[in-house]
Design a protein around this motif. Sequence first.
Motif, PDB file in Angstrom:
ATOM      1  N   ARG A 146       0.411  -0.846  -0.245  1.00  0.00           N
ATOM      2  CA  ARG A 146       0.049   0.026   0.249  1.00  0.00           C
ATOM      3  C   ARG A 146       0.832   1.092  -0.114  1.00  0.00           C
ATOM      4  O   ARG A 146       0.028   2.159  -0.133  1.00  0.00           O
ATOM      5  CB  ARG A 146      -0.901   0.045   1.290  1.00  0.00           C
ATOM      6  N   MET A 147       2.225   1.556   0.433  1.00  0.00           N
ATOM      7  CA  MET A 147       3.258   2.234   0.170  1.00  0.00           C
ATOM      8  C   MET A 147       3.979   2.463  -0.596  1.00  0.00           C
ATOM      9  O   MET A 147       4.858   3.043  -0.628  1.00  0.00           O
ATOM     10  CB  MET A 147       3.420   2.417   1.420  1.00  0.00           C
ATOM     11  N   GLY A 148       3.442   1.169  -1.311  1.00  0.00           N
ATOM     12  CA  GLY A 148       4.628   1.218  -2.919  1.00  0.00           C
ATOM     13  C   GLY A 148       5.794   0.658  -2.521  1.00  0.00           C
ATOM     14  O   GLY A 148       6.338   0.733  -3.354  1.00  0.00           O
ATOM     15  N   ARG A 149       6.449   0.106  -1.835  1.00  0.00           N
ATOM     16  CA  ARG A 149       7.387  -0.560  -1.326  1.00  0.00           C
ATOM     17  C   ARG A 149       6.863  -1.961  -1.600  1.00  0.00           C
ATOM     18  O   ARG A 149       7.471  -2.674  -0.868  1.00  0.00           O
ATOM     19  CB  ARG A 149       7.800   0.082   0.120  1.00  0.00           C
ATOM     20  N   TYR A 150       6.965  -1.672  -3.204  1.00  0.00           N
ATOM     21  CA  TYR A 150       6.814  -3.620  -4.001  1.00  0.00           C
ATOM     22  C   TYR A 150       7.722  -4.464  -3.545  1.00  0.00           C
ATOM     23  O   TYR A 150       7.581  -5.361  -3.291  1.00  0.00           O
ATOM     24  CB  TYR A 150       7.028  -3.143  -6.017  1.00  0.00           C
ATOM     25  N   THR A 151       9.395  -4.283  -3.914  1.00  0.00           N
ATOM     26  CA  THR A 151      10.214  -5.395  -3.557  1.00  0.00           C
ATOM     27  C   THR A 151      10.183  -5.436  -1.665  1.00  0.00           C
ATOM     28  O   THR A 151      10.068  -6.428  -1.646  1.00  0.00           O
ATOM     29  CB  THR A 151      11.591  -4.286  -3.456  1.00  0.00           C
ATOM     30  N   GLU A 152      10.091  -4.552  -1.273  1.00  0.00           N
ATOM     31  CA  GLU A 152      10.080  -4.782   0.097  1.00  0.00           C
ATOM     32  C   GLU A 152       8.438  -6.022   0.206  1.00  0.00           C
ATOM     33  O   GLU A 152       8.650  -7.329   1.322  1.00  0.00           O
ATOM     34  CB  GLU A 152       9.579  -3.606   1.634  1.00  0.00           C
ATOM     35  N   ALA A 153       7.341  -5.538  -0.083  1.00  0.00           N
ATOM     36  CA  ALA A 153       5.988  -6.433  -0.086  1.00  0.00           C
ATOM     37  C   ALA A 153       6.430  -7.326  -0.690  1.00  0.00           C
ATOM     38  O   ALA A 153       6.033  -8.226  -0.237  1.00  0.00           O
ATOM     39  CB  ALA A 153       4.992  -5.689  -0.865  1.00  0.00           C
ATOM     40  N   ARG A 326      -1.775   6.112  -2.270  1.00  0.00           N
ATOM     41  CA  ARG A 326      -2.360   5.811  -2.941  1.00  0.00           C
ATOM     42  C   ARG A 326      -3.853   6.426  -3.306  1.00  0.00           C
ATOM     43  O   ARG A 326      -4.763   7.542  -3.815  1.00  0.00           O
ATOM     44  CB  ARG A 326      -2.952   4.339  -3.742  1.00  0.00           C
ATOM     45  N   LEU A 327      -5.085   6.088  -2.039  1.00  0.00           N
ATOM     46  CA  LEU A 327      -6.324   7.161  -1.385  1.00  0.00           C
ATOM     47  C   LEU A 327      -6.045   8.658  -1.494  1.00  0.00           C
ATOM     48  O   LEU A 327      -7.013   8.528  -2.398  1.00  0.00           O
ATOM     49  CB  LEU A 327      -6.425   6.575  -0.221  1.00  0.00           C
ATOM     50  N   LEU A 328      -4.300   9.166  -0.882  1.00  0.00           N
ATOM     51  CA  LEU A 328      -5.260  10.329  -0.999  1.00  0.00           C
ATOM     52  C   LEU A 328      -4.590  10.863  -2.539  1.00  0.00           C
ATOM     53  O   LEU A 328      -5.006  11.975  -2.490  1.00  0.00           O
ATOM     54  CB  LEU A 328      -4.136  11.258   0.122  1.00  0.00           C
ATOM     55  N   GLY A 329      -3.303  10.637  -2.650  1.00  0.00           N
ATOM     56  CA  GLY A 329      -3.981  11.041  -4.643  1.00  0.00           C
ATOM     57  C   GLY A 329      -4.445  10.870  -5.575  1.00  0.00           C
ATOM     58  O   GLY A 329      -4.478  11.831  -6.455  1.00  0.00           O
ATOM     59  N   PHE A 330      -5.390   9.702  -4.858  1.00  0.00           N
ATOM     60  CA  PHE A 330      -6.302   9.531  -6.307  1.00  0.00           C
ATOM     61  C   PHE A 330      -7.617  10.500  -5.613  1.00  0.00           C
ATOM     62  O   PHE A 330      -7.533  11.248  -6.670  1.00  0.00           O
ATOM     63  CB  PHE A 330      -6.807   8.091  -5.638  1.00  0.00           C
ATOM     64  N   LEU A 331      -7.637  10.590  -4.484  1.00  0.00           N
ATOM     65  CA  LEU A 331      -8.950  12.380  -4.268  1.00  0.00           C
ATOM     66  C   LEU A 331      -8.211  14.016  -4.503  1.00  0.00           C
ATOM     67  O   LEU A 331      -9.432  14.209  -4.586  1.00  0.00           O
ATOM     68  CB  LEU A 331      -8.718  12.652  -2.573  1.00  0.00           C
ATOM     69  N   ARG A 332      -6.789  13.479  -4.732  1.00  0.00           N
ATOM     70  CA  ARG A 332      -6.625  14.720  -5.455  1.00  0.00           C
ATOM     71  C   ARG A 332      -6.523  15.036  -6.891  1.00  0.00           C
ATOM     72  O   ARG A 332      -6.696  16.179  -6.678  1.00  0.00           O
ATOM     73  CB  ARG A 332      -4.894  15.172  -4.737  1.00  0.00           C
ATOM     74  N   LYS A 333      -6.140  14.216  -7.542  1.00  0.00           N
ATOM     75  CA  LYS A 333      -6.119  13.727  -8.796  1.00  0.00           C
ATOM     76  C   LYS A 333      -7.634  14.365  -9.310  1.00  0.00           C
ATOM     77  O   LYS A 333      -8.166  15.336  -9.795  1.00  0.00           O
ATOM     78  CB  LYS A 333      -5.931  12.533  -9.716  1.00  0.00           C
ATOM     79  N   VAL A 334      -8.674  13.410  -8.128  1.00  0.00           N
ATOM     80  CA  VAL A 334     -10.683  13.855  -9.204  1.00  0.00           C
ATOM     81  C   VAL A 334     -10.804  15.581  -8.910  1.00  0.00           C
ATOM     82  O   VAL A 334     -11.298  16.222  -9.183  1.00  0.00           O
ATOM     83  CB  VAL A 334     -11.312  12.900  -7.642  1.00  0.00           C
ATOM     84  N   ARG A 335      -9.980  15.716  -7.235  1.00  0.00           N
ATOM     85  CA  ARG A 335     -10.316  17.253  -6.949  1.00  0.00           C
ATOM     86  C   ARG A 335      -9.204  17.622  -8.158  1.00  0.00           C
ATOM     87  O   ARG A 335     -10.266  19.534  -8.582  1.00  0.00           O
ATOM     88  CB  ARG A 335      -8.794  17.635  -5.780  1.00  0.00           C
ATOM     89  N   THR A 336      -8.522  17.917  -9.110  1.00  0.00           N
ATOM     90  CA  THR A 336      -7.779  18.729  -9.809  1.00  0.00           C
ATOM     91  C   THR A 336      -8.911  18.855 -10.690  1.00  0.00           C
ATOM     92  O   THR A 336      -9.084  19.067 -12.001  1.00  0.00           O
ATOM     93  CB  THR A 336      -6.654  17.614 -10.445  1.00  0.00           C
ATOM     94  N   LEU A 358       2.770  12.504  -4.854  1.00  0.00           N
ATOM     95  CA  LEU A 358       1.480  11.623  -3.852  1.00  0.00           C
ATOM     96  C   LEU A 358       1.675  10.122  -4.975  1.00  0.00           C
ATOM     97  O   LEU A 358       1.891   8.914  -3.674  1.00  0.00           O
ATOM     98  CB  LEU A 358       0.333  11.660  -3.496  1.00  0.00           C
ATOM     99  N   LEU A 359       1.250  10.373  -6.049  1.00  0.00           N
ATOM    100  CA  LEU A 359       1.641   8.769  -6.334  1.00  0.00           C
ATOM    101  C   LEU A 359       2.417   7.992  -7.563  1.00  0.00           C
ATOM    102  O   LEU A 359       2.126   7.497  -7.792  1.00  0.00           O
ATOM    103  CB  LEU A 359       0.119   8.710  -7.512  1.00  0.00           C
ATOM    104  N   GLU A 360       3.447   9.102  -6.977  1.00  0.00           N
ATOM    105  CA  GLU A 360       4.763   8.622  -8.004  1.00  0.00           C
ATOM    106  C   GLU A 360       5.622   6.750  -7.730  1.00  0.00           C
ATOM    107  O   GLU A 360       5.278   6.611  -8.559  1.00  0.00           O
ATOM    108  CB  GLU A 360       6.137   9.130  -6.930  1.00  0.00           C
TER     109      GLU A 360
END
Length: 414
Positions: A146-153, A326-336, A358-360
Amino acid sequence: DGSGVYTRHLTFFAAFGDKGFLDSFHKHGGEHRRRALSYEYENLIIATQRAMALGQWKQAALCALGSSPFGTHSRSLELIEPLLEPNKGDPIQARILWVLGRGNLNLGDNRTSERYLKRLSEERAGQPQGALRSELLLGQGILKRRMGRYTEALEALEAARLEKPDYRPGLILSLMGLTYQTNGSDAKALECYRQGIEASTLAGDIQALNACLVNIGFLYTQRGQFQDALNMYTKHLEDSREQPRSHRGLPYLNQGASLLELGRLREAKLLLDKAHEISSKKGNRSCALLASINIARYHLYSGTPGKSLAILDQLLPAAASLGAPRLLGFLRKVRTEVYLSMGMRQLALQEAREAVELLEPFPLIRSGALGLWAVLLAEGGDCQEARALIATAVKTTGNYPHLLGMALVRKSQV
């Protein structure tokens, strides 16, 4: 029909953390037993409260832990959390930490979950682990994805699979597949789902099987095959009684989001309202927030961006508190998108910049935010940077015709 005997046995084994027995009960249980189980849950809540009043902390913890597998998650967690410190030094504290970590993870509160899982890992270091170690690694894998740390996940999930090979292999494979998929590795994801379906079917793990099917639905969504995704989500809805209670709103959320993409707005709104109602009642904050964000999208697509903005403004503090980029970035994308539709360029530019940051770690959803940012930059005369952003979006979405088409539309606007 024996339901009384089954529920008494379930109360006993669940209180002592025997997950295998619990899985077996759910596999063979019927609706008549579920009703008896609901009654037993209330008895456990009462027993927990009485034991706490008498200062019998271990007994209270056993009853509260017994309620956690089949009660409303948020209500059980509220009972369990105050029992953590009174049971310090007792082996049961490790189980309390695990339930708090995984329970908050199920409710979408990554930040709180991380705190409990970290403490559990530190306090159990150097001690015999067993099944608890597999559960801890599984929770860490979910959190890191969920934090985007795929290798560690992936490392954590693979370690969980090796630690105890018979511990929910289908679920672990479905999560490994979702990790690959989120990072754009679809072939590896599909292979994990194939293996996960086989393992889940062999073990009779209906929840894990549903997880594989839903994740394949997510893959269809990424590819723009919304009707295929909808079919998967409909199948998931039919089997939703086998889902943990905190996840019961998810099938409605997935269906509603797919219908939005298909332009079937009224149907989408009904399902999204249902998703929000169920998730709020069950305490699943992330699912409730996602349902609300998609309701805001419904208002945007229906031509009422003012209503959309009011919803998103109200959601922003709660989304920021969960530790879910991811959730916060999605919200800001919709606000855009909302600001852009209302002609509020400077606010849209600020939102797009924050969404991209946020979505990097999430390249596919980030591509949409990049496209919006590029259009806004081009309107302001910064065409060189706009073209660079669009080039990144086009490259990222090359294997996803639907997303690529959206990126190319933005390119034409730049």
